[in-house]
Scaffold this motif. Structure first.
Motif, short mmCIF file in Angstrom:
data_model
loop_
_atom_site.label_atom_id
_atom_site.label_comp_id
_atom_site.label_asym_id
_atom_site.label_seq_id
_atom_site.Cartn_x
_atom_site.Cartn_y
_atom_site.Cartn_z
N VAL A 131 18.73 -18.26 -29.88
CA VAL A 131 18.64 -16.97 -29.19
C VAL A 131 20.03 -16.37 -29.13
CG1 VAL A 131 17.98 -15.76 -27.08
CG2 VAL A 131 16.72 -17.81 -27.79
N ARG A 132 20.21 -15.21 -29.71
CA ARG A 132 21.53 -14.58 -29.70
C ARG A 132 21.75 -13.84 -28.38
NH1 ARG A 132 24.62 -11.35 -34.56
NH2 ARG A 132 26.52 -10.90 -33.38
N LEU A 133 22.91 -14.06 -27.77
CA LEU A 133 23.25 -13.43 -26.49
C LEU A 133 24.09 -12.19 -26.78
CD1 LEU A 133 24.20 -16.70 -24.55
CD2 LEU A 133 21.94 -15.66 -24.90
N LEU A 134 23.55 -11.03 -26.41
CA LEU A 134 24.14 -9.76 -26.85
C LEU A 134 25.13 -9.15 -25.86
CD1 LEU A 134 20.99 -8.02 -28.38
CD2 LEU A 134 22.82 -9.23 -29.59
N ASP A 135 25.06 -9.54 -24.59
CA ASP A 135 25.94 -8.90 -23.62
C ASP A 135 26.31 -9.87 -22.51
OD1 ASP A 135 23.70 -8.98 -21.94
OD2 ASP A 135 23.11 -6.93 -22.43
N GLU A 136 27.11 -9.37 -21.59
CA GLU A 136 27.64 -10.20 -20.51
C GLU A 136 26.53 -10.71 -19.59
OE1 GLU A 136 31.89 -9.65 -18.62
OE2 GLU A 136 30.43 -8.38 -17.58
N THR A 137 25.54 -9.87 -19.33
CA THR A 137 24.43 -10.28 -18.47
C THR A 137 23.72 -11.50 -19.06
OG1 THR A 137 24.08 -8.01 -17.70
CG2 THR A 137 22.25 -9.56 -17.42
N ALA A 138 23.41 -11.43 -20.34
CA ALA A 138 22.72 -12.54 -21.01
C ALA A 138 23.59 -13.79 -21.03
CB ALA A 138 22.35 -12.14 -22.43
N LEU A 139 24.89 -13.65 -21.27
CA LEU A 139 25.77 -14.80 -21.37
C LEU A 139 25.90 -15.53 -20.04
CD1 LEU A 139 27.75 -16.64 -22.77
CD2 LEU A 139 29.51 -14.87 -22.56
N VAL A 140 26.16 -14.79 -18.97
CA VAL A 140 26.33 -15.42 -17.65
C VAL A 140 25.03 -16.09 -17.22
CG1 VAL A 140 26.96 -15.08 -15.25
CG2 VAL A 140 28.09 -13.74 -17.01
N GLN B 29 20.43 -6.84 -21.99
CA GLN B 29 19.80 -5.67 -21.40
C GLN B 29 18.87 -5.02 -22.43
OE1 GLN B 29 19.84 -4.57 -18.37
NE2 GLN B 29 21.56 -5.66 -17.42
N PRO B 30 17.75 -4.44 -21.99
CA PRO B 30 16.77 -3.86 -22.94
C PRO B 30 17.38 -2.89 -23.94
CG PRO B 30 15.82 -3.97 -20.75
CD PRO B 30 17.26 -4.38 -20.60
N ASN B 31 18.32 -2.05 -23.48
CA ASN B 31 18.92 -1.07 -24.41
C ASN B 31 19.74 -1.74 -25.50
OD1 ASN B 31 20.85 -1.74 -22.33
ND2 ASN B 31 22.13 -0.08 -23.09
N LEU C 282 11.66 -6.75 -15.72
CA LEU C 282 12.61 -7.34 -14.75
C LEU C 282 13.89 -6.55 -14.67
CD1 LEU C 282 13.61 -9.65 -12.89
CD2 LEU C 282 14.35 -10.83 -14.97
N LEU C 283 14.50 -6.27 -15.82
CA LEU C 283 15.83 -5.65 -15.83
C LEU C 283 15.78 -4.15 -15.58
CD1 LEU C 283 17.38 -7.70 -18.75
CD2 LEU C 283 17.96 -7.85 -16.33
N ASN C 284 14.63 -3.53 -15.73
CA ASN C 284 14.51 -2.11 -15.44
C ASN C 284 13.98 -1.84 -14.04
OD1 ASN C 284 15.46 -1.29 -17.92
ND2 ASN C 284 13.44 -1.05 -18.85
N SER C 285 13.67 -2.95 -13.31
CA SER C 285 13.15 -2.78 -11.95
C SER C 285 14.27 -2.35 -11.02
CB SER C 285 12.53 -4.07 -11.45
OG SER C 285 13.49 -5.12 -11.39
#
Length: 366
Positions: A184-193, A337-339, A362-365
């Motif tokens: 699974v590739r982690l694209l941003d800081e949110t995903a990494l942390v 993040q979805p975007n 979840l992330l758009n809530s």
């Protein structure tokens, strides 16, 4: 359908995942952070207590941990986090082509021979003639240089070595691992942390441990054992390995920007570049607090470091806990993040990826 063959979807964590070529998700020539998961065949407990045979295979975890240390010292890849459980393991890896580009041809050959020594050699007794055989073959040298920053080769050598040792020990043949590893590739800081915390807290979530300090075979435990830097020379015996030395540092020094590759001066790991926007002590505090929140009977006040992190990421406390608790179910091929997911295209072109519905909700809530 691909090349006239039907590609069947894989079921993983309740999701059906298309079998994508690794090159569509990441490649050795780019810096990428990948969450890798490998499961034992039929999910048998080949890395812990096996209830069927009555045998204990905890020593297989030791093999994996020792191999991780070896590969961290030779690959152009940073090991950010890991957790080894009874029937699967998690790794978070960051490929570093910017590091291995600085290696000389002799460095490349020597590191490869450490990983895959000829049968006649021990890794600590590499002969110049074997180094020269790689250096004087341009095709072999180019191939070797590419492999040393390839996450797929990291996983291939790790899984292959463990499987061969286990089969030889038990006088068995056949598959040790269930299938090719999941990436699974982690694209941003949110995903990494969130992914790092998800990996480090796996034993606690699985009720295999109560605290970080007792979470055996995890990067969190290794970091918690680290001898304080101000403890003085007496705390660092020359003949004793310092804990977590093979792991990438946690803190990313954003004030300085940490320009350049930050190549590690020793031989324990690839680089000295951090990966999270908080110090190691704060990260361990965040893990401890998160573990308490995931257990209904062990709640506590939100630490300052967690509040600052949530503000930075633009997420709430409840979103964080859902991300860490369900990360493996929320994301399949890309995480973020979805975007970010919606605009990320495969390297080979084609349609953009789409964020899974549960993660989007979840992330758009609010």
């Amino acid at each position: 359908m691909r090349n006239g063959r039907l590609i069947r979807p894989l079921a993983w964590g309740g999701q059906h995942i298309a079998r994508l070529a690794r090159s569509e998700v990441f490649a050795p020539d780019e810096i990428a952070i990948i969450h890798c998961i490998a499961r034992t065949n039929r999910r048998c407990f080949l890395l812990g207590d096996d209830p069927i045979s009555g045998k204990n295979f905890d020593h297989h975890k030791l093999w994996i941990e020792e191999r991780l240390k070896l590969q961290a010292s030779a690959f152009g890849i940073d090991l950010l986090a890991y957790a080894i459980l009874s029937n699967h393991m998690h790794l978070v890896l960051r490929s570093r082509p910017d590091i291995f580009e600085q290696w000389s041809d002799e460095d490349v050959a020597r590191k490869w021979l450490i990983l895959c020594p000829p049968q006649k050699l021990q890794p600590d007794r590499i002969e110049q003639s074997d180094i020269d055989m790689i250096i004087k073959d341009p095709a072999k040298l180019g191939e070797t240089r590419s492999r040393l920053s390839d996450v797929s080769w990291w996983m291939r050598l790790l899984n292959q070595t463990v499987a061969q040792h286990a089969n030889r020990e038990d006088d068995e043949v056949g598959k040790f691992w269930q299938a090719r590893y999941r990436a699974v590739r982690l694209l941003d800081e949110t995903a990494l942390v969130a992914c790092a915390a998800y990996v480090d807290l796996n034993p606690i979530r699985a009720a295999m441990a109560e605290t970080i300090e007792t979470s055996d075979f995890t990067s969190a435990q290794q970091r918690a054992r680290r001898v304080p830097a101000d403890a003085g020379p007496a705390a660092h015996p020359a003949d004793e390995e310092r804990p977590a030395e093979f792991l990438s540092p946690v803190a990313l020094d954003e004030a300085s920007g940490e320009p350049g590759p930050c190549q590690h001066a020793g031989d324990a790991r690839c680089s000295d570049k951090g990966f999270l926007p908080l110090p190691e002590a704060a990260y361990l505090q965040l893990l401890d607090w998160t573990a308490r929140q995931l257990k209904a009977d062990k709640r506590g006040a939100t630490p300052k470091c967690a509040r600052a992190l949530f503000d930075r990421l633009g997420i709430t406390r409840s979103q964080w806990l859902s991300l860490v608790g369900d990360f493996g179910k929320l994301f399949s091929v890309m995480a973020g993040q979805p975007n970010r997911i919606d605009t990320h295209r495969p390297r080979g072109g084609g349609q953009v990826y789409r964020c899974p519905r549960a993660a989007r909700q979840l992330l758009n809530s609010a």
